[in-house]
Motif scaffolding. Structure first.
Motif, PDB file in Angstrom:
ATOM      1  N   ASP A 142      17.445 -68.053  51.670  1.00 52.51           N
ATOM      2  CA  ASP A 142      18.261 -69.087  51.045  1.00 52.51           C
ATOM      3  C   ASP A 142      18.179 -69.002  49.519  1.00 52.51           C
ATOM      4  O   ASP A 142      19.200 -69.140  48.820  1.00 52.51           O
ATOM      5  N   LEU A 143      16.974 -68.761  49.007  1.00 49.09           N
ATOM      6  CA  LEU A 143      16.797 -68.662  47.560  1.00 49.09           C
ATOM      7  C   LEU A 143      17.491 -67.415  47.000  1.00 49.09           C
ATOM      8  O   LEU A 143      17.991 -67.431  45.877  1.00 49.09           O
ATOM      9  N   LYS A 144      17.501 -66.351  47.793  1.00 48.67           N
ATOM     10  CA  LYS A 144      18.199 -65.133  47.357  1.00 48.67           C
ATOM     11  C   LYS A 144      19.684 -65.426  47.141  1.00 48.67           C
ATOM     12  O   LYS A 144      20.268 -65.049  46.109  1.00 48.67           O
ATOM     13  N   TRP A 145      20.300 -66.122  48.101  1.00 52.95           N
ATOM     14  CA  TRP A 145      21.726 -66.431  47.967  1.00 52.95           C
ATOM     15  C   TRP A 145      21.976 -67.441  46.859  1.00 52.95           C
ATOM     16  O   TRP A 145      23.009 -67.404  46.183  1.00 52.95           O
ATOM     17  N   LEU A 146      21.039 -68.357  46.655  1.00 59.09           N
ATOM     18  CA  LEU A 146      21.151 -69.287  45.534  1.00 59.09           C
ATOM     19  C   LEU A 146      21.166 -68.527  44.214  1.00 59.09           C
ATOM     20  O   LEU A 146      22.009 -68.784  43.338  1.00 59.09           O
ATOM     21  N   LEU A 147      20.234 -67.563  44.067  1.00 57.66           N
ATOM     22  CA  LEU A 147      20.165 -66.777  42.828  1.00 57.66           C
ATOM     23  C   LEU A 147      21.426 -65.956  42.626  1.00 57.66           C
ATOM     24  O   LEU A 147      21.916 -65.814  41.501  1.00 57.66           O
ATOM     25  N   ARG A 148      21.956 -65.399  43.702  1.00 56.17           N
ATOM     26  CA  ARG A 148      23.192 -64.624  43.576  1.00 56.17           C
ATOM     27  C   ARG A 148      24.333 -65.497  43.059  1.00 56.17           C
ATOM     28  O   ARG A 148      25.117 -65.080  42.184  1.00 56.17           O
ATOM     29  N   ARG A 184      24.031 -68.331  41.295  1.00 54.64           N
ATOM     30  CA  ARG A 184      23.763 -68.741  39.913  1.00 54.64           C
ATOM     31  C   ARG A 184      24.001 -67.583  38.941  1.00 54.64           C
ATOM     32  O   ARG A 184      24.523 -67.790  37.835  1.00 54.64           O
ATOM     33  N   ALA A 185      23.607 -66.375  39.332  1.00 54.70           N
ATOM     34  CA  ALA A 185      23.834 -65.219  38.464  1.00 54.70           C
ATOM     35  C   ALA A 185      25.322 -64.985  38.270  1.00 54.70           C
ATOM     36  O   ALA A 185      25.791 -64.685  37.156  1.00 54.70           O
ATOM     37  N   ARG A 186      26.098 -65.126  39.335  1.00 57.89           N
ATOM     38  CA  ARG A 186      27.549 -64.942  39.238  1.00 57.89           C
ATOM     39  C   ARG A 186      28.167 -66.025  38.362  1.00 57.89           C
ATOM     40  O   ARG A 186      29.041 -65.746  37.533  1.00 57.89           O
ATOM     41  N   ALA A 187      27.702 -67.264  38.518  1.00 65.68           N
ATOM     42  CA  ALA A 187      28.241 -68.363  37.721  1.00 65.68           C
ATOM     43  C   ALA A 187      27.919 -68.189  36.238  1.00 65.68           C
ATOM     44  O   ALA A 187      28.711 -68.575  35.375  1.00 65.68           O
ATOM     45  N   ARG A 188      26.761 -67.615  35.949  1.00 66.09           N
ATOM     46  CA  ARG A 188      26.354 -67.405  34.553  1.00 66.09           C
ATOM     47  C   ARG A 188      26.904 -66.103  33.979  1.00 66.09           C
ATOM     48  O   ARG A 188      26.711 -65.816  32.795  1.00 66.09           O
ATOM     49  N   GLY A 189      27.559 -65.302  34.802  1.00 63.37           N
ATOM     50  CA  GLY A 189      28.105 -64.036  34.325  1.00 63.37           C
ATOM     51  C   GLY A 189      27.045 -62.993  34.028  1.00 63.37           C
ATOM     52  O   GLY A 189      27.278 -62.099  33.207  1.00 63.37           O
ATOM     53  N   LEU A 190      25.911 -63.107  34.693  1.00 63.45           N
ATOM     54  CA  LEU A 190      24.828 -62.138  34.459  1.00 63.45           C
ATOM     55  C   LEU A 190      25.071 -60.867  35.269  1.00 63.45           C
ATOM     56  O   LEU A 190      25.296 -60.936  36.479  1.00 63.45           O
ATOM     57  N   PRO A 191      25.028 -59.706  34.634  1.00 69.49           N
ATOM     58  CA  PRO A 191      25.249 -58.433  35.344  1.00 69.49           C
ATOM     59  C   PRO A 191      23.995 -57.989  36.091  1.00 69.49           C
ATOM     60  O   PRO A 191      23.343 -57.007  35.744  1.00 69.49           O
ATOM     61  N   VAL A 192      23.658 -58.726  37.139  1.00 69.87           N
ATOM     62  CA  VAL A 192      22.441 -58.448  37.887  1.00 69.87           C
ATOM     63  C   VAL A 192      22.727 -58.569  39.375  1.00 69.87           C
ATOM     64  O   VAL A 192      23.547 -59.389  39.797  1.00 69.87           O
ATOM     65  N   LYS A 193      22.065 -57.738  40.156  1.00 75.99           N
ATOM     66  CA  LYS A 193      22.191 -57.804  41.613  1.00 75.99           C
ATOM     67  C   LYS A 193      20.862 -58.245  42.195  1.00 75.99           C
ATOM     68  O   LYS A 193      19.835 -57.597  41.989  1.00 75.99           O
ATOM     69  N   ILE A 194      20.856 -59.368  42.889  1.00 70.76           N
ATOM     70  CA  ILE A 194      19.653 -59.852  43.562  1.00 70.76           C
ATOM     71  C   ILE A 194      19.556 -59.145  44.917  1.00 70.76           C
ATOM     72  O   ILE A 194      20.381 -59.357  45.793  1.00 70.76           O
ATOM     73  N   VAL A 195      18.553 -58.289  45.070  1.00 71.07           N
ATOM     74  CA  VAL A 195      18.451 -57.451  46.260  1.00 71.07           C
ATOM     75  C   VAL A 195      17.717 -58.164  47.387  1.00 71.07           C
ATOM     76  O   VAL A 195      18.158 -58.177  48.538  1.00 71.07           O
ATOM     77  N   ALA A 196      16.577 -58.770  47.082  1.00 69.69           N
ATOM     78  CA  ALA A 196      15.771 -59.407  48.124  1.00 69.69           C
ATOM     79  C   ALA A 196      14.824 -60.410  47.500  1.00 69.69           C
ATOM     80  O   ALA A 196      14.553 -60.379  46.293  1.00 69.69           O
ATOM     81  N   ALA A 197      14.332 -61.321  48.330  1.00 68.18           N
ATOM     82  CA  ALA A 197      13.324 -62.298  47.912  1.00 68.18           C
ATOM     83  C   ALA A 197      12.307 -62.419  49.039  1.00 68.18           C
ATOM     84  O   ALA A 197      12.684 -62.494  50.214  1.00 68.18           O
ATOM     85  N   GLU A 198      11.017 -62.443  48.686  1.00 69.99           N
ATOM     86  CA  GLU A 198       9.956 -62.482  49.691  1.00 69.99           C
ATOM     87  C   GLU A 198       8.806 -63.359  49.213  1.00 69.99           C
ATOM     88  O   GLU A 198       8.368 -63.250  48.066  1.00 69.99           O
ATOM     89  N   PHE A 199       8.322 -64.224  50.094  1.00 74.37           N
ATOM     90  CA  PHE A 199       7.126 -65.015  49.839  1.00 74.37           C
ATOM     91  C   PHE A 199       5.901 -64.281  50.383  1.00 74.37           C
ATOM     92  O   PHE A 199       6.000 -63.466  51.306  1.00 74.37           O
ATOM     93  N   LEU A 225      17.490 -67.815  35.315  1.00 70.99           N
ATOM     94  CA  LEU A 225      17.350 -67.725  36.770  1.00 70.99           C
ATOM     95  C   LEU A 225      15.983 -68.247  37.223  1.00 70.99           C
ATOM     96  O   LEU A 225      15.874 -68.870  38.287  1.00 70.99           O
ATOM     97  N   ILE A 226      14.976 -67.993  36.421  1.00 64.07           N
ATOM     98  CA  ILE A 226      13.643 -68.511  36.759  1.00 64.07           C
ATOM     99  C   ILE A 226      13.665 -70.038  36.752  1.00 64.07           C
ATOM    100  O   ILE A 226      13.104 -70.690  37.641  1.00 64.07           O
ATOM    101  N   GLN A 227      14.335 -70.614  35.772  1.00 66.88           N
ATOM    102  CA  GLN A 227      14.435 -72.073  35.720  1.00 66.88           C
ATOM    103  C   GLN A 227      15.225 -72.617  36.910  1.00 66.88           C
ATOM    104  O   GLN A 227      14.906 -73.689  37.442  1.00 66.88           O
ATOM    105  N   ASP A 228      16.231 -71.876  37.348  1.00 62.20           N
ATOM    106  CA  ASP A 228      16.989 -72.300  38.535  1.00 62.20           C
ATOM    107  C   ASP A 228      16.089 -72.385  39.760  1.00 62.20           C
ATOM    108  O   ASP A 228      16.250 -73.261  40.610  1.00 62.20           O
ATOM    109  N   LEU A 229      15.132 -71.448  39.833  1.00 57.20           N
ATOM    110  CA  LEU A 229      14.226 -71.427  40.986  1.00 57.20           C
ATOM    111  C   LEU A 229      13.181 -72.531  40.919  1.00 57.20           C
ATOM    112  O   LEU A 229      12.695 -73.003  41.957  1.00 57.20           O
ATOM    113  N   ARG A 230      12.826 -72.939  39.716  1.00 57.39           N
ATOM    114  CA  ARG A 230      11.756 -73.930  39.554  1.00 57.39           C
ATOM    115  C   ARG A 230      12.067 -75.227  40.305  1.00 57.39           C
ATOM    116  O   ARG A 230      11.164 -75.912  40.770  1.00 57.39           O
TER     117      ARG A 230
END
Length: 277
Positions: free
Chosen positions: A79-85, A87-102, A124-129
């Motif tokens: 869920d957090l991976k898709w959230l980051l994707r 947020r990155a798209r909304a912010r126009g950041l040229p980044v691909k979120i590949v995976a997230a693991e606890f 993006l770190i603040q978005d996760l906080r």
């Protein structure tokens, strides 16, 4: 103390772990690795521990509670991976979120990402906080690591090598394709990751051995039986034959063992470092 190899979910690579007692192959265990406690699968029989080396530790067999917790954390990380994707798209950041693991204790969240250029990840770190209290680690991965973590099908129709069995990413060069007489078509020589196919290296040593007994391309040769001479235009190392364009303008497929390389041309086995294209 014993050593037993385990495999984590997103990689085929085997990791040696210390253990006081052996576990059955395919058993799910909890291990203490570099990131913290994680669930892994035993993939090899136990062996005596070598005298040197730094290893993680198998803490014990994974209980039902451990596996349930691991699955729950996996869903939360997804869920957090898709959230980051988003947020990155909304912010126009040229980044691909590949995976997230606890980690199993939920204390660390590792986010794997790729980017063509250096980017600022603070937003993006603040978005996760606001969604997790875990420590957050962003880890950059390359194209081959992405293919390993995401999994895909190769040109052969089977699971790509990087996510199935490769233990390391060995260097792959276009010379390997030339030595195997493959057409230098980038679309056919590239894997799902966009890099040269890892499988080019698997048989390269065998092709080098076969090429030792084959004249190089463009060499002047003569056929001892017919007396016809000409130029080598194509190699067939697996068959041990070459195509010769004779001086009479005829194309002939001839076993390399029946050919004599004319003086001034390197004989078979003497052109190891000569180009084959």
């Amino acid at each position: 103390m014993l050593i037993q190899k385990v495999r984590f979910e997103r990689s085929p690579k085997l990791h040696a772990m210390m253990t006081e007692a052996p576990y059955p192959v395919n058993a799910r265990v909890v291990v203490q690795g570099k990131r913290g406690p994680e669930v892994a699968t035993v993939r090899d029989e136990a062996e005596p521990m070598p005298g040197d080396g730094r290893y993680g530790m198998i803490l014990g067999a994974a209980s039902e509670a451990d596996l349930d917790r691991w699955a729950e954390l996996g869903r939360e990380a997804e869920d957090l991976k898709w959230l980051l994707r988003a947020r990155a798209r909304a912010r126009g950041l040229p980044v691909k979120i590949v995976a997230a693991e606890f980690t199993l204790d939920g204390s660390l969240l590792t986010v794997s990402y790729s980017a063509e250029e250096r980017i600022e990840l603070g937003a993006l770190i603040q978005d996760l906080r606001g969604h997790t209290r875990a420590r957050i680690n962003f880890a950059a991965v390359g194209p081959r690591e992405q293919a390993m973590m995401l999994g895909t099908l190769g040109a052969c129709g089977r699971e790509n090598c990087s996510s199935h069995h490769l233990q390391d990413f060995a260097p792959v060069s276009i010379r390997m394709a030339r030595d195997q007489q493959l057409p230098l078509n980038p679309e056919k020589l590239s894997g799902p990751c966009g890099r040269l196919l890892c499988c080019l290296q698997f048989e390269h040593t065998q092709y080098l051995d076969l090429l030792k007994d084959v004249p190089r391309k463009n060499a002047r040769v003569c056929h001892d039986s017919s007396g016809a001479c000409g130029k080598v235009v194509k190699l067939h190392p697996l068959e041990g034959t070459v195509d010769v364009l004779t001086d009479a303008g005829m194309m002939q497929g001839v076993p390399a063992s029946e050919l004599r390389v004319l003086k001034g041309e390197p004989a078979p086995g003497q052109q190891k470092n000569r180009p084959r294209d």
